[in-house]
Design a protein around this motif. Structure first.
Motif, mmCIF file in Angstrom:
data_model
loop_
_atom_site.group_PDB
_atom_site.id
_atom_site.type_symbol
_atom_site.label_atom_id
_atom_site.label_comp_id
_atom_site.label_asym_id
_atom_site.label_seq_id
_atom_site.Cartn_x
_atom_site.Cartn_y
_atom_site.Cartn_z
ATOM 1 N N HIS A 210 0.810 -1.217 0.000
ATOM 2 C CA HIS A 210 0.000 0.000 0.000
ATOM 3 C C HIS A 210 0.848 1.273 0.000
ATOM 4 O O HIS A 210 0.335 2.367 0.257
ATOM 5 C CB HIS A 210 -0.925 -0.003 1.222
ATOM 6 C CG HIS A 210 -1.981 -1.058 1.166
ATOM 7 N ND1 HIS A 210 -1.777 -2.331 1.656
ATOM 8 C CD2 HIS A 210 -3.236 -1.046 0.655
ATOM 9 C CE1 HIS A 210 -2.870 -3.051 1.464
ATOM 10 N NE2 HIS A 210 -3.775 -2.303 0.868
ATOM 11 N N GLN A 211 2.114 1.117 -0.280
ATOM 12 C CA GLN A 211 2.973 2.298 -0.369
ATOM 13 C C GLN A 211 2.778 3.004 -1.709
ATOM 14 O O GLN A 211 2.175 2.471 -2.633
ATOM 15 C CB GLN A 211 4.435 1.883 -0.176
ATOM 16 C CG GLN A 211 4.740 1.394 1.244
ATOM 17 C CD GLN A 211 6.176 0.940 1.419
ATOM 18 O OE1 GLN A 211 7.004 1.080 0.527
ATOM 19 N NE2 GLN A 211 6.475 0.389 2.589
ATOM 20 N N ASN A 212 3.266 4.240 -1.765
ATOM 21 C CA ASN A 212 3.167 5.071 -2.971
ATOM 22 C C ASN A 212 1.723 5.420 -3.334
ATOM 23 O O ASN A 212 1.394 5.640 -4.508
ATOM 24 C CB ASN A 212 3.857 4.392 -4.163
ATOM 25 C CG ASN A 212 5.324 4.104 -3.891
ATOM 26 O OD1 ASN A 212 6.057 4.980 -3.431
ATOM 27 N ND2 ASN A 212 5.739 2.875 -4.136
ATOM 28 N N LYS A 213 0.861 5.472 -2.319
ATOM 29 C CA LYS A 213 -0.529 5.871 -2.533
ATOM 30 C C LYS A 213 -0.906 7.080 -1.673
ATOM 31 O O LYS A 213 -2.073 7.445 -1.612
ATOM 32 C CB LYS A 213 -1.462 4.698 -2.223
ATOM 33 C CG LYS A 213 -1.249 3.485 -3.123
ATOM 34 C CD LYS A 213 -2.189 2.340 -2.759
ATOM 35 C CE LYS A 213 -1.940 1.130 -3.647
ATOM 36 N NZ LYS A 213 -2.842 -0.011 -3.289
ATOM 37 N N GLY A 214 0.081 7.660 -0.993
ATOM 38 C CA GLY A 214 -0.176 8.841 -0.181
ATOM 39 C C GLY A 214 -0.695 8.557 1.211
ATOM 40 O O GLY A 214 -1.027 9.487 1.957
ATOM 41 N N ALA A 246 12.985 7.781 1.399
ATOM 42 C CA ALA A 246 11.527 7.940 1.319
ATOM 43 C C ALA A 246 10.993 8.666 2.545
ATOM 44 O O ALA A 246 10.175 9.596 2.435
ATOM 45 C CB ALA A 246 10.863 6.582 1.165
#
Length: 276
Positions: A210-214, A246
């Protein structure tokens, strides 16, 4: 779930409450919570929060397994009370949330902390441990943070102690992050106390899937608002491994400012702070 507030009061405080009972009822009735005076109503022990100003009553109810809060006032301050975990001083100042949070703590239920457009943040439970092992099984998660205990029973014991000693004492800690729509646990985020430092520390981890989804920015931004408005903090810190680009980028977006390079037990870190 809290359904009844049972007031088991001395004659002195009963006379005070009976004329102002509507002030308490108005704050809780909209949440489908009933207020009862001196009588065991139709609700079960696991649905009821008892408030009493009498030591004998508190002791007897505790032995029977009721959730009990002590009411302190000028007529009972010199009395010795049994092992009751929570006390209040003015019933008429309490809002529904205070009753609910006391009930949940005594019943071992997690507090709901906050919600965002997509996420829900609540206190962690022992049942969350399975999800934590799933999240931490991805090698990239533990590049820059400590892993869970190898033995599940040790992690469960740690979580039980954390709930009692950290949530119970500080009223905050590292919480569970869920997707609001599905309830899926996707990470952890919150505020913690690091030995040797004065400021509360922001921490977060989001499941690799679920990373890179804000989500990290969304939940951390909300926690900073919560830290100011609900916990009355005016400043927080964050420690990030110098190679964790990150997280460094996220702190920059959140408005943190670099303060110093520091060394902790597992490596070199950069210390950031943010005024709230």
């Amino acid at each position: 779930m809290l359904k009844c507030i049972l007031l088991m009061l001395s004659e002195y405080y009963y006379d005070i409450v009976v004329d102002r009972l509507d002030e308490i009822c108005d704050k809780v009735n909209e949440h489908q919570v009933h207020v009862a005076l001196k009588r065991m109503d139709q609700y079960e022990r696991n649905e009821t929060l008892v408030i009493t100003d009498e030591p004998e009553t508190a002791e007897a109810l505790l032995k029977e397994g009721w959730y009990v809060v002590i009411l302190y006032h000028e007529k009972n301050r010199e009395k010795a009370f049994p092992a009751v975990r929570y006390g209040v001083e003015d019933l008429f100042l309490l809002e529904y949330r205070s009753f609910e949070e006391a009930f949940k703590r005594l019943a071992g239920l997690p507090w709901n902390i906050l919600e965002t457009d997509r996420l829900k943040v609540r206190e962690s439970t022992v049942e969350d441990v399975d999800d934590f092992y799933r999240i931490y099984s991805e090698p990239s998660i533990t590049y820059y943070m400590e892993n869970l205990y190898q033995k599940r029973e040790e992690e469960e014991a740690y979580m039980k102690a954390y709930i009692d000693q950290i949530y119970g004492f500080y009223g905050y800690g590292l919480w569970t992050v869920q997707l609001k729509d599905t309830g899926e646990v996707i990470g952890r985020a919150g505020l913690s106390v690091r030995e040797g430092y004065d400021l509360p520390e922001l921490g977060f981890v989001i499941d690799a899937a679920h990373q890179n989804k804000g989500y990290a920015f969304e939940v951390c931004a909300a926690i900073l608002i919560y830290a100011k408005e609900e916990l009355a903090f005016d400043k927080v810190q964050a420690l990030v491994n110098e190679k964790n680009t990150a997280s460094l980028g996220l702190l920059d977006r959140l408005g943190f400012e670099f303060q110093d390079n520091v060394i902790v037990s597992d490596g070199d870190y950069k210390l950031f702070t943010r005024n709230l």
